[in-house]
Design a protein around this motif. Structure first.
Motif, PDB file in Angstrom:
ATOM      1  N   SER A 115       0.216 -11.342-106.598  1.00  0.00           N
ATOM      2  CA  SER A 115       0.089 -10.313-105.568  1.00  0.00           C
ATOM      3  C   SER A 115       1.442 -10.000-104.927  1.00  0.00           C
ATOM      4  N   PRO A 116       1.913  -8.737-104.963  1.00  0.00           N
ATOM      5  CA  PRO A 116       3.183  -8.396-104.305  1.00  0.00           C
ATOM      6  C   PRO A 116       3.161  -8.657-102.809  1.00  0.00           C
ATOM      7  N   SER A 117       2.000  -8.456-102.164  1.00  0.00           N
ATOM      8  CA  SER A 117       1.933  -8.663-100.711  1.00  0.00           C
ATOM      9  C   SER A 117       2.140 -10.125-100.353  1.00  0.00           C
ATOM     10  N   ALA A 118       1.699 -11.041-101.217  1.00  0.00           N
ATOM     11  CA  ALA A 118       1.891 -12.466-100.951  1.00  0.00           C
ATOM     12  C   ALA A 118       3.350 -12.857-101.118  1.00  0.00           C
ATOM     13  N   VAL A 119       4.000 -12.302-102.141  1.00  0.00           N
ATOM     14  CA  VAL A 119       5.405 -12.637-102.410  1.00  0.00           C
ATOM     15  C   VAL A 119       6.312 -12.087-101.323  1.00  0.00           C
ATOM     16  N   LEU A 120       6.036 -10.875-100.854  1.00  0.00           N
ATOM     17  CA  LEU A 120       6.934 -10.185 -99.929  1.00  0.00           C
ATOM     18  C   LEU A 120       6.518 -10.326 -98.468  1.00  0.00           C
ATOM     19  N   GLY A 121       5.430 -11.033 -98.203  1.00  0.00           N
ATOM     20  CA  GLY A 121       5.059 -11.333 -96.825  1.00  0.00           C
ATOM     21  C   GLY A 121       4.316 -10.235 -96.102  1.00  0.00           C
ATOM     22  N   ALA A 130      -1.818  -1.933-103.708  1.00  0.00           N
ATOM     23  CA  ALA A 130      -2.110  -0.666-104.393  1.00  0.00           C
ATOM     24  C   ALA A 130      -0.952   0.316-104.232  1.00  0.00           C
ATOM     25  N   ALA A 131      -0.388   0.392-103.019  1.00  0.00           N
ATOM     26  CA  ALA A 131       0.751   1.278-102.788  1.00  0.00           C
ATOM     27  C   ALA A 131       1.959   0.834-103.606  1.00  0.00           C
ATOM     28  N   MET A 135       3.745   3.312-106.328  1.00  0.00           N
ATOM     29  CA  MET A 135       5.157   3.662-106.222  1.00  0.00           C
ATOM     30  C   MET A 135       5.932   3.219-107.468  1.00  0.00           C
ATOM     31  N   ALA A 136       5.793   1.958-107.844  1.00  0.00           N
ATOM     32  CA  ALA A 136       6.539   1.453-108.998  1.00  0.00           C
ATOM     33  C   ALA A 136       6.106   2.158-110.284  1.00  0.00           C
ATOM     34  N   LEU A 187      -1.147   3.689 -98.711  1.00  0.00           N
ATOM     35  CA  LEU A 187      -1.413   4.107-100.085  1.00  0.00           C
ATOM     36  C   LEU A 187      -1.324   5.622-100.230  1.00  0.00           C
ATOM     37  N   ALA A 188      -1.893   6.358 -99.283  1.00  0.00           N
ATOM     38  CA  ALA A 188      -1.862   7.825 -99.359  1.00  0.00           C
ATOM     39  C   ALA A 188      -0.425   8.342 -99.289  1.00  0.00           C
TER      40      ALA A 188
END
Length: 505
Positions: A115-121, A130-131, A135-136, A187-188
């Motif tokens: 999960s990117p949110s876990a890695v980046l805090g 999802a965002a 983006m990526a 996300l939007a």
């Protein structure tokens, strides 16, 4: 090629790049107060990280764009130029499509596993993962349009792809305003940013390029795995250079986010680096048309014209950066407070370090871009690879104990030691007959203009009473008027010609 033709081509490129810079300022500066109206500082920090990721994934181009630019330039003087260009274009397009498809699938799989949110805090921020993927993934889908941009630059159509991409950025900014006002969703906003750029990339590939160059229609080419591997191998030096540039602009945002627990500090770094990033982008935008002309002169062996244009271009980039920094240093603190509504604290040492450091290495940006356009692969690989290593080492040592200031020192030190002290000096020595006199001339311009403009700004601030947007606007206007009056003698062609003749070459 006549002087007038060259001037028109340079002006077309600079016009498109100027519009792009205005849009970049709007995206990274003007939209921030709007975001802060609807979001907390933590959500804004999340958006700044996602925006940095969108820029960082462009490293996946792997240097292929500059490889194709150099190949297209080389084909201009060959027999059956259009036919060979069409076949090379078709073969490279297959590589780009395959690479993009593979990377999009890899992105989806990796974000499901980690999960990117876990890695980046950013676990507390809704829809962050999802965002991140939108983006990526969206920026990865734009990679094949780099092939079209490379062909346009090699054929003198500097502004063509840039104009279309600028309209995509403008549509994306309007979409972001609508999305955040209507939904407030991260996300939007990410979808609104990425979707127009993907649409324009598809348009460039499927419609615009075949219309501008009819010889591309129906072009086909068979390429072996060995030939494909050869293209990646030849692109490695450009990949190293491009990865380092994108890393210096965007990777510190992710590193600060991962290593610094204070989310306000993350937002502070993300916003402060915006101004340095815009200054760096301005210098790159200025040098791109120059570098394309320099690359042409280098390819056909016009040494005198190459030397003259490089010397003048180097002075122009240095003067531009010095003027911008001399105006930002006195007025940026007041602007920052108004810009963030006081929600994000201002760090004067951090801002000064980034601004002066970026200004000092401005001449080396021309050297870097020219090296990309003159096929200096070995030099780029050695110097930019070393710079990336120095930056990562300093970041690992400094970010945790010093926070955002440590990231700033790592960026500036790697720029000064390697990009300017090694790459820039080598290119200047190889290009000019009087390299050290030229560097001294640039240093004198930089010191004189930066110190003079900074001092003028401080004097103006002491003259104008009050605080707030009206007072700041008045100060900036007075500063601009005085600078314009000081520079007005340059409107005389005879004086300009004498100054140009005095530039050491």
């Amino acid at each position: 090629m006549t002087v007038l033709t060259r001037a028109r081509r340079l002006f077309a490129g600079w016009s498109a790049n100027l519009f792009q810079m205005i849009l970049a300022v709007t995206q990274q500066v003007a939209l921030v107060p709007v975001f802060l109206h609807f979001w907390t500082s933590e959500v804004l920090a999340a958006w700044l990280v996602i925006y940095a990721v969108g820029n960082l994934v462009l490293i996946a181009d792997s240097g292929l764009q500059f490889r194709t630019i150099n190949r297209f330039l080389g084909l201009k003087s060959s027999v059956d130029c259009d036919g060979r260009t069409a076949r090379f274009y078709a073969a490279m397009l297959r590589i780009y499509i395959g690479l993009t498809g593979f990377l999009v699938v890899l992105l989806v799989v990796c974000t499901q596993l980690l999960s990117p949110s876990a890695v980046l805090g950013f676990k507390a921020v809704p829809n962050f993962d999802a965002a991140f993927v939108v983006m990526a993934g969206g920026m990865l889908l734009t990679l094949p349009s780099g092939l079209v941009s490379g062909l346009y630059r090699a054929r003198g159509l500097y502004g063509r792809a840039g104009q279309l991409q600028n309209w995509a950025l403008l549509a994306g900014q309007i979409g972001q305003l609508v999305a955040i006002a209507a939904t407030g969703s991260l996300l939007a906003v990410a979808i609104a940013f990425a979707a127009p750029q993907v649409f324009v990339a598809i348009y460039l590939l499927m419609f615009d390029a075949p219309r501008m160059f009819p010889f591309l229609r129906g072009a086909s080419a068979k390429s072996s795995w060995r030939w494909i591997a050869g293209q990646f191998r030849k692109a490695v030096p450009f990949a190293v250079a491009g990865a380092t540039e994108l890393a210096l602009l965007n990777l510190p945002v992710l590193m600060v986010s991962a290593l610094v627990s204070d989310r306000v500090a993350v937002a502070q770094w993300g916003l402060t680096r915006v101004v340095a990033g815009l200054l760096r982008a301005l210098c790159i935008a200025t040098t791109l048309p120059l570098a394309a002309e320099l690359g042409h002169d280098y390819a056909v062996g016009l040494k005198d014209r190459l030397r003259s244009l490089y010397a003048r271009g180097s002075v122009f980039v240095t003067l531009q950066a010095s003027i911008v920094v001399s105006g930002l240093l006195p007025f940026w603190p007041d602007f920052f407070v108004l810009w963030t509504h006081g929600a994000i604290p201002y760090d004067p040492l951090l801002a000064t370090t980034l601004l002066i450091g970026t200004s000092v290495i401005a001449p080396s940006i021309l050297a870097l871009v020219y090296a990309n356009y003159s096929n200096r692969g070995d030099l780029l690989a050695r110097t930019k690879g070393l710079q990336l290593a120095v930056f990562l080492l300093l970041s690992a040592l400094l970010i945790q104990p010093m926070g955002p200031l440590g990231a700033a020192i790592a960026v500036v030190a790697s720029d000064l030691l390697i990009q300017f002290g090694l790459l820039g000096i080598i290119i200047i020595r190889q290009t000019l007959q009087r390299p050290f006199q030229h560097v001294g001339f640039l240093a004198a311009i930089m010191i004189l203009v930066t110190s003079g403009g900074w001092a003028l700004g401080m004097i103006v601030r002491s003259w104008v009473p009050g605080t707030g947007p009206v007072s700041l606007a008045s100060e900036c206007m007075i500063w601009l008027i005085v600078v314009a009056l000081v520079a007005s003698p340059l409107a005389q062609a005879s004086l300009r010609n004498r100054l140009i003749a005095a530039i050491p070459r």
